[in-house]
Write a protein that holds these residues in place. Structure first.
Motif, PDB file in Angstrom:
ATOM      1  N   TYR A  58       5.326   4.458  -9.061  1.00 24.76           N
ATOM      2  CA  TYR A  58       3.976   3.930  -8.879  1.00 24.76           C
ATOM      3  C   TYR A  58       3.068   4.512  -9.946  1.00 24.76           C
ATOM      4  O   TYR A  58       2.939   5.726 -10.062  1.00 24.76           O
ATOM      5  CB  TYR A  58       3.450   4.270  -7.473  1.00 24.76           C
ATOM      6  CG  TYR A  58       2.019   3.850  -7.264  1.00 24.76           C
ATOM      7  CD1 TYR A  58       1.587   2.589  -7.655  1.00 24.76           C
ATOM      8  CD2 TYR A  58       1.093   4.709  -6.688  1.00 24.76           C
ATOM      9  CE1 TYR A  58       0.277   2.197  -7.480  1.00 24.76           C
ATOM     10  CE2 TYR A  58      -0.226   4.327  -6.503  1.00 24.76           C
ATOM     11  CZ  TYR A  58      -0.623   3.064  -6.909  1.00 24.76           C
ATOM     12  OH  TYR A  58      -1.933   2.683  -6.734  1.00 24.76           O
ATOM     13  N   GLY A  74      -0.425   5.326 -11.161  1.00 30.32           N
ATOM     14  CA  GLY A  74      -1.735   5.511 -10.526  1.00 30.32           C
ATOM     15  C   GLY A  74      -2.838   4.720 -11.215  1.00 30.32           C
ATOM     16  O   GLY A  74      -2.638   4.100 -12.259  1.00 30.32           O
ATOM     17  N   ALA A 120      -7.033   9.153  -0.982  1.00 32.79           N
ATOM     18  CA  ALA A 120      -5.738   9.080  -1.669  1.00 32.79           C
ATOM     19  C   ALA A 120      -5.303  10.468  -2.121  1.00 32.79           C
ATOM     20  O   ALA A 120      -6.065  11.429  -2.045  1.00 32.79           O
ATOM     21  CB  ALA A 120      -5.855   8.152  -2.866  1.00 32.79           C
ATOM     22  N   ASP A 161      -1.837   8.844  -6.493  1.00 29.58           N
ATOM     23  CA  ASP A 161      -2.476   7.528  -6.530  1.00 29.58           C
ATOM     24  C   ASP A 161      -3.433   7.394  -7.719  1.00 29.58           C
ATOM     25  O   ASP A 161      -3.741   6.306  -8.162  1.00 29.58           O
ATOM     26  CB  ASP A 161      -3.263   7.270  -5.236  1.00 29.58           C
ATOM     27  CG  ASP A 161      -2.353   7.317  -4.015  1.00 29.58           C
ATOM     28  OD1 ASP A 161      -1.541   6.415  -3.860  1.00 29.58           O
ATOM     29  OD2 ASP A 161      -2.456   8.293  -3.238  1.00 29.58           O
ATOM     30  N   CYS A 182       0.851  -1.194   0.000  1.00 30.79           N
ATOM     31  CA  CYS A 182       0.000   0.000   0.000  1.00 30.79           C
ATOM     32  C   CYS A 182       0.883   1.240   0.000  1.00 30.79           C
ATOM     33  O   CYS A 182       1.401   1.667   1.028  1.00 30.79           O
ATOM     34  CB  CYS A 182      -0.922   0.016   1.207  1.00 30.79           C
ATOM     35  SG  CYS A 182      -1.738   1.611   1.379  1.00 30.79           S
ATOM     36  N   HIS A 183       1.003   1.816  -1.175  1.00 33.10           N
ATOM     37  CA  HIS A 183       1.850   3.006  -1.341  1.00 33.10           C
ATOM     38  C   HIS A 183       1.303   4.180  -0.535  1.00 33.10           C
ATOM     39  O   HIS A 183       2.050   4.930   0.083  1.00 33.10           O
ATOM     40  CB  HIS A 183       1.889   3.329  -2.838  1.00 33.10           C
ATOM     41  CG  HIS A 183       2.489   4.641  -3.175  1.00 33.10           C
ATOM     42  ND1 HIS A 183       1.734   5.772  -3.345  1.00 33.10           N
ATOM     43  CD2 HIS A 183       3.768   5.011  -3.385  1.00 33.10           C
ATOM     44  CE1 HIS A 183       2.535   6.784  -3.651  1.00 33.10           C
ATOM     45  NE2 HIS A 183       3.765   6.354  -3.675  1.00 33.10           N
ATOM     46  N   ARG A 184      -0.013   4.300  -0.527  1.00 37.33           N
ATOM     47  CA  ARG A 184      -0.606   5.483   0.107  1.00 37.33           C
ATOM     48  C   ARG A 184      -0.228   5.651   1.579  1.00 37.33           C
ATOM     49  O   ARG A 184       0.087   6.729   2.030  1.00 37.33           O
ATOM     50  CB  ARG A 184      -2.142   5.417  -0.028  1.00 37.33           C
ATOM     51  CG  ARG A 184      -2.894   6.564   0.576  1.00 37.33           C
ATOM     52  CD  ARG A 184      -2.603   7.894  -0.106  1.00 37.33           C
ATOM     53  NE  ARG A 184      -1.461   8.601   0.419  1.00 37.33           N
ATOM     54  CZ  ARG A 184      -0.505   9.166  -0.295  1.00 37.33           C
ATOM     55  NH1 ARG A 184      -0.521   9.131  -1.595  1.00 37.33           N
ATOM     56  NH2 ARG A 184       0.507   9.782   0.267  1.00 37.33           N
ATOM     57  N   SER A 208      -5.324   2.334  -1.384  1.00 38.06           N
ATOM     58  CA  SER A 208      -4.811   1.576  -2.521  1.00 38.06           C
ATOM     59  C   SER A 208      -5.746   0.494  -3.055  1.00 38.06           C
ATOM     60  O   SER A 208      -5.643   0.106  -4.210  1.00 38.06           O
ATOM     61  CB  SER A 208      -3.466   0.967  -2.152  1.00 38.06           C
ATOM     62  OG  SER A 208      -3.584   0.200  -0.990  1.00 38.06           O
ATOM     63  N   THR A 225       5.233  12.770  -4.982  1.00 40.02           N
ATOM     64  CA  THR A 225       4.366  12.788  -3.807  1.00 40.02           C
ATOM     65  C   THR A 225       4.510  14.022  -2.936  1.00 40.02           C
ATOM     66  O   THR A 225       3.537  14.662  -2.586  1.00 40.02           O
ATOM     67  CB  THR A 225       4.687  11.570  -2.919  1.00 40.02           C
ATOM     68  OG1 THR A 225       4.527  10.432  -3.717  1.00 40.02           O
ATOM     69  CG2 THR A 225       3.766  11.487  -1.728  1.00 40.02           C
ATOM     70  N   TYR A 241     -11.011   6.482  -4.494  1.00 40.02           N
ATOM     71  CA  TYR A 241     -10.455   6.360  -3.153  1.00 40.02           C
ATOM     72  C   TYR A 241     -11.101   7.380  -2.221  1.00 40.02           C
ATOM     73  O   TYR A 241     -11.439   8.486  -2.636  1.00 40.02           O
ATOM     74  CB  TYR A 241      -8.962   6.680  -3.156  1.00 40.02           C
ATOM     75  CG  TYR A 241      -8.082   5.970  -4.132  1.00 40.02           C
ATOM     76  CD1 TYR A 241      -7.806   4.612  -4.014  1.00 40.02           C
ATOM     77  CD2 TYR A 241      -7.441   6.690  -5.141  1.00 40.02           C
ATOM     78  CE1 TYR A 241      -6.909   3.993  -4.878  1.00 40.02           C
ATOM     79  CE2 TYR A 241      -6.542   6.079  -6.010  1.00 40.02           C
ATOM     80  CZ  TYR A 241      -6.289   4.726  -5.876  1.00 40.02           C
ATOM     81  OH  TYR A 241      -5.403   4.130  -6.723  1.00 40.02           O
ATOM     82  N   ARG A 270       2.836   8.241  -9.931  1.00 46.59           N
ATOM     83  CA  ARG A 270       3.928   8.786  -9.142  1.00 46.59           C
ATOM     84  C   ARG A 270       4.943   9.540 -10.002  1.00 46.59           C
ATOM     85  O   ARG A 270       5.564  10.494  -9.584  1.00 46.59           O
ATOM     86  CB  ARG A 270       4.598   7.619  -8.425  1.00 46.59           C
ATOM     87  CG  ARG A 270       5.707   7.940  -7.480  1.00 46.59           C
ATOM     88  CD  ARG A 270       5.184   8.716  -6.302  1.00 46.59           C
ATOM     89  NE  ARG A 270       6.299   9.277  -5.582  1.00 46.59           N
ATOM     90  CZ  ARG A 270       6.858   8.719  -4.521  1.00 46.59           C
ATOM     91  NH1 ARG A 270       6.380   7.615  -4.032  1.00 46.59           N
ATOM     92  NH2 ARG A 270       7.880   9.276  -3.933  1.00 46.59           N
TER      93      ARG A 270
END
Ligand code: CFN
Ligand code: HCA
Length: 534
Positions: free
Chosen positions: A429, A431, A373, A377, A265-267, A349, A386, A370, A381
């Protein structure tokens, strides 16, 4: 029936002009002929609109800290906040030492009116004393709820005094619910302090085995992390720490010994991934263990990174044997699912990750989004770094890790790293936008009104989201599946998880329940509340 700009406008036209102006920026219809489609995200929800979002405390204590099993997590606040985060998220944990697994407890200062008036610091100190006496944990966290910030209790001072008194780490998190605009602010607060005060404080200089990795942003909901670990261990990886599902304080202290950080989970954890890279040189790799293809691709990318013949052979052998075992079962469920359509709206995510699994089952995602997010996301990325888009950061300082020359762990040369980056998505990442079909809708911070309106137009066969809208959707005659708690099922990650998910949603489709419910759009004119015929 698809969605086009005119239909979308019809829905939005029902809003008062000011609300419409706001919500328009949070919704777009995917078009691949347009190079960049921007979305507004991570901004304040319109008050009263009935959002699915939660608060900073939920993101800090509930999401990131709560799953760490060998720390006692104290909630400083009224009892409702503690109760809300008591096991509802289903982050499972087991321990070799059951006396050091506190996951099933809900510990709170239970603030009363007199504490609000006279201050709650003394009560908090007393609770820490009691916790030490009863549980004797290795470390404690303190999470602030809204009133703590409002009355100005100095939790940091209480934590410092308690550390001196008891000789264990007591970490204080100023994650008052009102901080930032959603859970996301809480992730950031938790990440900063874990990095500053826990990660790297372990004694180990080297990992005890080959191919050491950290699994970041995996919270072991319904046992997901256990399934991923099963696969990784079978291939021959050494899992140094998982952050934070079934996580342990002891393991997180030594997270600096890993040679690669996997980001599920990148977020919720990109901050730690970034800081680990700065401080220890460890690159991060975006993985997705939801879906069969995602799992395979993640495993292959990992093998490419470590570039070891035996590891690569074992990776392929495990993939082949797992596929041979699960594919015949998965394909049976696919027959039930094929041709169906879905809405996939989850917190961070998962609104993206589960689309893979849907598509493997022949289900098309018509709408996704989301709760909280950030723009990256949605848009990717690479498109948006970010840090720059982090609106939460107005209130939450970015803790900047300092390079630790002594423990720098980058095992590949800078040239080799560049070569690898061309092949695998290290530090990248993509999105949600890139994986969705043209004409599908992307919605940020979906609200109750839009949920109903989009359902009426697109009539999905399944709607995956959370507890707040599950039953409303079911009463509209639509198969509804919680993708936060997995409706008390799981795991849904990895190979076994893909089969379990296929089984569960097939059961949903095959249920005779839907024959007893008439969706409102079948009764014209449309009357609010007339969903059942009895
Ligand atoms: S387990 Fe995760 S996967 S951590 Fe995050 S963004 Fe929440 S608790 Mo609910 S299910 Fe959800 Fe994600 Fe990452 Fe869970 S989609 S909203 S804060 N989430
Ligand atoms: C949270 C936790 C939550 C809520 C789930 C839901 C979870 O945001 O505080 O609304 O169904 O996954 O448990 O996201």
């Amino acid at each position: 029936m698809g969605m086009n700009e005119a239909k979308l406008q019809e829905i939005l036209d029902q809003y008062p002009p000011k609300v419409q102006k706001n919500r328009k920026k949070h919704i777009f219809i995917k078009r691949s002929d347009v190079e960049s489609q921007q979305i507004e995200a991570n901004t304040r929800t319109i008050p009263g609109i009935i959002t699915n979002r939660g608060c900073a405390y939920a993101g800090c204590k509930g999401v990131v800290l709560g799953p760490i099993k060998d720390m006692v997590h104290i909630v400083h606040g009224p009892i409702g906040c503690g109760y809300y985060a008591w096991n509802t998220r289903r982050n499972k944990a087991k321990s070799d030492d059951p006396k050091q697994n506190f996951i099933n407890y809900c510990i709170s200062t239970d603030m009363q009116e007199s504490d609000i008036v006279f201050g709650g610091e003394k009560k908090l100190a007393k609770v820490i004393d009691e916790v030490m006496e009863i549980f004797n944990p290795k470390a404690i966290t303190l999470s602030a709820t809204c009133p703590v910030g409002l009355i100005g209790d100095d939790m940091g001072a209480v934590a410092k005094a308690a550390e001196a008194k008891h000789g264990v780490q007591v970490l204080s998190f100023s994650c008052e619910g009102y901080k930032g605009v959603s859970q996301s602010a809480g992730h950031h607060i938790a990440n900063n302090i874990l990095m500053e005060k826990v990660i790297g404080t372990g004694e180990q200089e080297e990992a005890p085995a080959k191919f050491p990795i950290n699994l970041l942003g995996e919270y072991n909901i319904g046992g997901d992390g256990w399934e991923v670990e099963r696969i990784l261990k079978e291939i021959g990886y050494h899992v140094v720490s998982v952050m934070t599902g079934d996580g342990s304080y002891e393991a997180i202290k030594n997270a600096h010994t890993a040679e690669l950080n996997l980001v599920q989970c990148h977020r919720s954890i990109n901050y730690i991934a970034e800081m680990l890279e700065t401080k220890y040189g460890t690159p991060w790799l975006k993985v997705n263990f939801i879906g069969i293809e995602g799992t395979i691709e993640s495993l292959r990318n990992m093998a490419l990174y470590f570039d070891d013949k035996e590891l690569t052979l074992k990776t392929e052998a495990v993939i082949a044997s797992e596929l041979a075992r699960i594919e015949p079962i998965f394909d049976q469920y696919k027959k039930i699912c094929e041709g169906k359509t879905a809405f996939c709206f989850v917190g961070g995510s998962r609104g993206h990750h589960f689309q893979n699994l849907f598509s493997e089952l022949g289900i098309e995602t018509l709408l996704a989004g989301y709760e909280f997010a950030h723009r990256d996301d949605y848009e990717g990325r690479e498109v948006i770094p970010t840090i720059k888009t982090d609106a939460d950061s107005k209130n939450i300082p970015h803790y900047t890790a300092e390079v630790d020359e002594k423990r720098f762990r980058l095992k590949v040369s800078p040239e080799k790293l560049e070569e690898l980056k061309a092949k695998i998505p290290l530090g990248q990442y993509n999105g949600m936008r890139f994986d969705m079909k043209d004409g599908s809708i992307i919605v940020d911070d979906l609200n109750h009104f839009e949920t109903e309106e989009f359902i009426k137009v697109l009539k999905p066969d399944i709607f995956t989201s959370g507890i707040k809208d599950k039953y409303v959707i079911q009463k509209m005659g639509i198969n509804s599946k919680q993708l936060h708690s997995y409706d008390y099922s799981g795991p849904y990650a990895g190979f076994n998880g893909a089969v379990k998910f296929a089984e569960d949603i097939s059961m949903g489709f095959a249920s005779p329940t839907w024959n007893f419910i008439t969706p409102p759009w079948k009764n014209q004119p449309l009357l609010e509340g007339s969903v059942t015929e009895e």
